[in-house]
Design a protein around this motif. Structure first.
Motif, mmCIF file in Angstrom:
data_model
loop_
_atom_site.group_PDB
_atom_site.id
_atom_site.type_symbol
_atom_site.label_atom_id
_atom_site.label_comp_id
_atom_site.label_asym_id
_atom_site.label_seq_id
_atom_site.Cartn_x
_atom_site.Cartn_y
_atom_site.Cartn_z
ATOM 1 N N GLU A 231 26.755 31.713 79.765
ATOM 2 C CA GLU A 231 27.825 30.824 79.318
ATOM 3 C C GLU A 231 28.798 31.569 78.397
ATOM 4 O O GLU A 231 30.037 31.458 78.543
ATOM 5 C CB GLU A 231 27.217 29.633 78.595
ATOM 6 C CG GLU A 231 28.250 28.614 78.114
ATOM 7 C CD GLU A 231 27.619 27.415 77.409
ATOM 8 O OE1 GLU A 231 28.370 26.616 76.829
ATOM 9 O OE2 GLU A 231 26.370 27.287 77.446
ATOM 10 N N ARG A 232 28.257 32.325 77.456
ATOM 11 C CA ARG A 232 29.114 33.025 76.507
ATOM 12 C C ARG A 232 29.899 34.157 77.184
ATOM 13 O O ARG A 232 31.050 34.418 76.844
ATOM 14 C CB ARG A 232 28.278 33.560 75.351
ATOM 15 C CG ARG A 232 27.700 32.475 74.446
ATOM 16 C CD ARG A 232 26.916 33.070 73.287
ATOM 17 N NE ARG A 232 27.776 33.827 72.388
ATOM 18 C CZ ARG A 232 27.317 34.576 71.363
ATOM 19 N NH1 ARG A 232 26.013 34.633 71.135
ATOM 20 N NH2 ARG A 232 28.157 35.233 70.588
ATOM 21 N N GLU B 32 22.437 30.934 77.767
ATOM 22 C CA GLU B 32 23.469 31.123 76.736
ATOM 23 C C GLU B 32 24.250 32.410 76.982
ATOM 24 O O GLU B 32 25.463 32.462 76.772
ATOM 25 C CB GLU B 32 22.832 31.130 75.347
ATOM 26 C CG GLU B 32 22.412 29.762 74.850
ATOM 27 C CD GLU B 32 22.240 29.709 73.339
ATOM 28 O OE1 GLU B 32 22.560 30.722 72.664
ATOM 29 O OE2 GLU B 32 21.805 28.662 72.841
ATOM 30 N N GLY C 19 36.716 35.028 80.404
ATOM 31 C CA GLY C 19 37.798 34.079 80.661
ATOM 32 C C GLY C 19 37.965 33.814 82.142
ATOM 33 O O GLY C 19 39.068 33.612 82.643
ATOM 34 N N ALA D 80 30.929 34.217 80.275
ATOM 35 C CA ALA D 80 32.025 33.581 81.035
ATOM 36 C C ALA D 80 33.182 33.257 80.120
ATOM 37 O O ALA D 80 34.365 33.407 80.491
ATOM 38 C CB ALA D 80 31.513 32.324 81.737
ATOM 39 N N GLU D 81 32.897 32.789 78.908
ATOM 40 C CA GLU D 81 33.947 32.460 77.945
ATOM 41 C C GLU D 81 34.690 33.710 77.494
ATOM 42 O O GLU D 81 35.916 33.714 77.335
ATOM 43 C CB GLU D 81 33.325 31.758 76.728
ATOM 44 C CG GLU D 81 32.767 30.369 77.031
ATOM 45 C CD GLU D 81 32.048 29.771 75.836
ATOM 46 O OE1 GLU D 81 31.870 30.502 74.820
ATOM 47 O OE2 GLU D 81 31.636 28.606 75.908
ATOM 48 N N ILE D 82 33.932 34.818 77.290
ATOM 49 C CA ILE D 82 34.544 36.069 76.842
ATOM 50 C C ILE D 82 35.477 36.635 77.910
ATOM 51 O O ILE D 82 36.616 37.023 77.637
ATOM 52 C CB ILE D 82 33.453 37.102 76.477
ATOM 53 C CG1 ILE D 82 32.709 36.673 75.226
ATOM 54 C CG2 ILE D 82 34.068 38.478 76.283
ATOM 55 C CD1 ILE D 82 31.448 37.487 74.935
ATOM 56 N N TYR E 59 27.452 38.009 84.937
ATOM 57 C CA TYR E 59 26.998 36.759 84.323
ATOM 58 C C TYR E 59 26.930 35.613 85.323
ATOM 59 O O TYR E 59 26.254 34.606 85.083
ATOM 60 C CB TYR E 59 27.933 36.383 83.163
ATOM 61 C CG TYR E 59 29.381 36.255 83.559
ATOM 62 C CD1 TYR E 59 29.894 35.053 84.044
ATOM 63 C CD2 TYR E 59 30.239 37.342 83.445
ATOM 64 C CE1 TYR E 59 31.223 34.936 84.418
ATOM 65 C CE2 TYR E 59 31.577 37.238 83.823
ATOM 66 C CZ TYR E 59 32.062 36.032 84.308
ATOM 67 O OH TYR E 59 33.379 35.922 84.672
ATOM 68 N N LYS F 235 36.506 43.962 78.558
ATOM 69 C CA LYS F 235 35.656 43.029 77.823
ATOM 70 C C LYS F 235 34.188 43.439 77.732
ATOM 71 O O LYS F 235 33.369 42.683 77.215
ATOM 72 C CB LYS F 235 35.723 41.624 78.447
ATOM 73 C CG LYS F 235 37.123 41.067 78.622
ATOM 74 C CD LYS F 235 37.730 40.660 77.303
ATOM 75 C CE LYS F 235 39.046 39.922 77.507
ATOM 76 N NZ LYS F 235 39.642 39.462 76.232
#
Length: 437
Positions: free
Chosen positions: A430-431, A427, A437, A433-435, A231, A399
Motif C-alpha cells: 500500500e505504501r 502495508e 503514485g 503504491a502511494e510513493i 508492489y 522512487k
C-alpha cells in the motif's frame, strides 16, 4: 523495472579486457565545456584531483588503486576525500549541491545515480568512452545500468554480492558437513538447528541475520523474477523468507532482531568472535575477515559458500550491488578525471582491486582466481565466488530510494512482532503504491 543482471564469473565467461589506454576526449558536459580541455591531448601537467570515497582507512582497495594510477600517471595527483560510510551519501549530496571542487566520486548507493543525472551532477562520459574505444561489454552487463538517454554517466568500479560465511570449527564440533555450493534455504535452516548449542553467554547460534531488511528481502528477489519495486504482487515473494527468519528467531537458532537492534550490534562482531555458525553477507566482508585474523582480532577458521537458493532456482543465483565511479559535472578537470576513472574501472584497476580481495566491475575468471589465492582467503573460495546470476538488491529507477526506506520501516515492525507477516506485506504494498503514485 523487473531487471536482473546475468553475470558469469566462471571460466565460461568471456570478456575482452581492454587496457583502456589512448587519447582522452573532451567532456560533453555543457556545464564545463568552456573550462575543460577541448583537445584530445593528454591531461595537463601537475593536476591534483579530488576523489570522494568512504571508509577508506578501513581497507586498502581505493588507496592501492589510486597509488597504481599515480605511478602510471606521474603528472596527476589524487587527494582522497574520506567520508564515514554512514554519512557518505548525505555529505556527497551537500558537496555536489554546494559547488564543491570535487572532481570524481564513488556512488555508494548505485540506485541514486538516476537522480544525480537528473540534477545535472554527473558528467557524460560518452565521448571519452568512444575516443578511447572502451568496450562496455567488459563490465558484464553492469555498465548499462548507468546509461540514460543513450549517454553513459558512470562506470562500475566494483561489484559485491551475497555469499554464505561459515565457521568451520563450529561445523566440526557439531559433526556437520560444510555447506555445499548447491544448497537450499531449507538446508540452511535445518543446518542452523544442528549448529546451535549452549546457553547464555556461552551460546552458539547456528546462524545470524543482520538487521538490514536486505538480509531477509534479498532472498525474495534472488531468482531475478522480481525487484523491490514490484508492489503490485503484494510482496508475496518476501513471505517465505520472513516466515523462515521468524521461525529461526523463535527457535533460538538466530539472535533475535530486537536484541541486535537495541544493542546496535554490527554483523561483523558476532561472526568474528566465533559465536555464530553461518551468516549471509556481502563479499566486501572477505577482506574485513582477512584483516581481522591477520591483526589478531579474530581466530575464526572461516569459509564461504555460494548463497543458498530456493527450490526450483538454479544454484549460483545471488543478489548484489555495484559501486560506480563518476565525474563531477562541475569539475574543471574532467580530462584528468576521466583518466582516473578509466584506470580504476579498467584492466589495471581491476587487477588492483582483485589483489585486495575486492571483486572489480569488469570481473572474470582471472580476477576471481586472483582473489581466491589471496593470503588468508579460505580454500575453495573460487568455486564459491563463481556465480551465474546477480540480481540487483535495488533497481536503478525512480522512487526506489523512498520505497527502500519504507521497506526498512515495515521490516522492523515485522521482525519485532508488531505486525504479522501478512499485515506487514500489505502495508508495504500500500505504501509503495502511494510513493510511486
Amino acid at each position: 523495472m523487473k531487471k536482473s543482471i546475468s553475470m558469469l564469473l566462471a571460466a565460461s565467461m568471456v570478456g575482452t579486457m581492454l587496457a583502456g589506454c589512448g587519447a582522452s576526449a573532451p567532456s560533453s558536459s555543457a556545464a564545463t565545456s568552456s573550462e575543460a580541455s577541448t583537445s584530445t591531448a593528454a591531461a595537463p601537467e601537475s593536476v591534483t584531483l579530488k576523489l570522494a570515497t568512504w571508509d577508506n582507512t578501513s581497507n586498502n582497495v581505493v588507496t592501492d588503486a589510486v597509488a597504481a594510477f599515480e605511478a602510471a600517471n606521474p603528472n596527476i595527483k589524487v587527494e582522497i576525500i574520506d567520508i564515514p560510510s554512514a554519512d557518505y551519501t548525505t555529505k556527497l549530496s551537500v558537496m555536489l549541491n554546494g559547488g564543491s571542487d570535487l572532481d570524481a566520486f564513488y556512488i555508494k548507493d548505485g540506485d541514486t545515480a538516476k537522480s544525480l543525472v537528473e540534477k545535472g551532477q554527473l558528467a557524460d562520459m560518452s565521448s571519452y568512452i568512444a575516443a578511447d574505444s572502451i568496450n562496455l561489454a567488459d563490465y558484464n552487463g553492469l555498465a548499462e545500468n548507468f546509461s540514460f538517454d543513450g549517454k553513459q554517466y558512470a562506470l562500475p568500479a566494483r561489484t559485491d554480492f551475497y555469499v554464505m560465511y561459515y565457521n568451520k570449527d563450529i561445523f566440526d564440533a557439531a559433526g556437520v558437513a560444510y555447506p555445499s555450493n548447491d544448497w537450499t534455504w531449507a538446508d540452511f535452516e535445518e543446518t542452523a538447528k544442528k549448529l546451535t548449542s549452549g546457553e547464555g553467554a556461552n551460546k552458539i547460534y547456528g546462524a545470524a541475520f543482520h538487521t538490514w531488511q536486505a538480509c531477509i528481502q534479498n532472498w525474495g528477489v534472488q531468482d531475478g523474477k522480481h525487484t523491490i519495486m514490484d508492489y503490485d504482487t503484494g510482496y508475496d515473494f518476501f513471505k517465505p523468507y520472513y516466515e523462515m527468519a521468524l521461525r529461526m528467531q523463535d527457535e533460538g537458532t538466530v539472535q533475535d532482531y530486537g536484541t541486535l537492534k537495541t544493542g546496535n550490534i554490527h554483523y561483523s562482531g558476532p561472526f568474528a568472535q566465533g559465536t555464530v555458525g553461518m551468516m549471509p553477507m556481502g563479499t566486501w566482508f572477505m577482506s574485513v575477515m582477512i584483516q581481522k585474523v591477520k591483526d589478531g582480532e579474530s581466530n575464526v577458521n572461516w569459509g564461504i559458500a555460494t548463497l543458498p537458493h530456493a527450490e526450483g532456482v538454479e544454484a549460483g543465483y545471488t543478489v548484489g550491488s555495484m559501486t560506480p565511479l563518476a565525474i563531477n559535472a562541475a569539475s574543471a578537470k574532467q580530462d584528468a578525471a576521466w583518466e582516473l576513472v578509466k584506470f580504476i574501472t579498467g584492466e589495471e584497476g581491476a587487477a588492483s582491486y582483485a589483489k585486495n580481495g575486492a571483486i572489480p566491475g569488469r570481473s572474470n575468471a582471472d580476477s576471481i582466481a586472483e582473489i581466491a589465492k589471496m593470503e588468508g582467503m579460505p580454500e575453495d573460495a573460487a568455486e564459491a565466488l563463481t556465480v551465474k546470476n546477480i540480481s540487483l538488491d535495488r533497481p536503478i529507477t525512480d522512487k526506489v530510494g523512498e520505497v527502500n526506506q519504507m521497506l526498512g520501516e515495515e521490516h522492523s515492525l515485522i521482525m519485532l512482532g508488531e505486525l504479522s507477516v501478512d499485515e506487514g506485506l500489505a502495508e508495504m504494498a500500500e505504501r509503495a503504491a502511494e510513493i510511486v503514485g
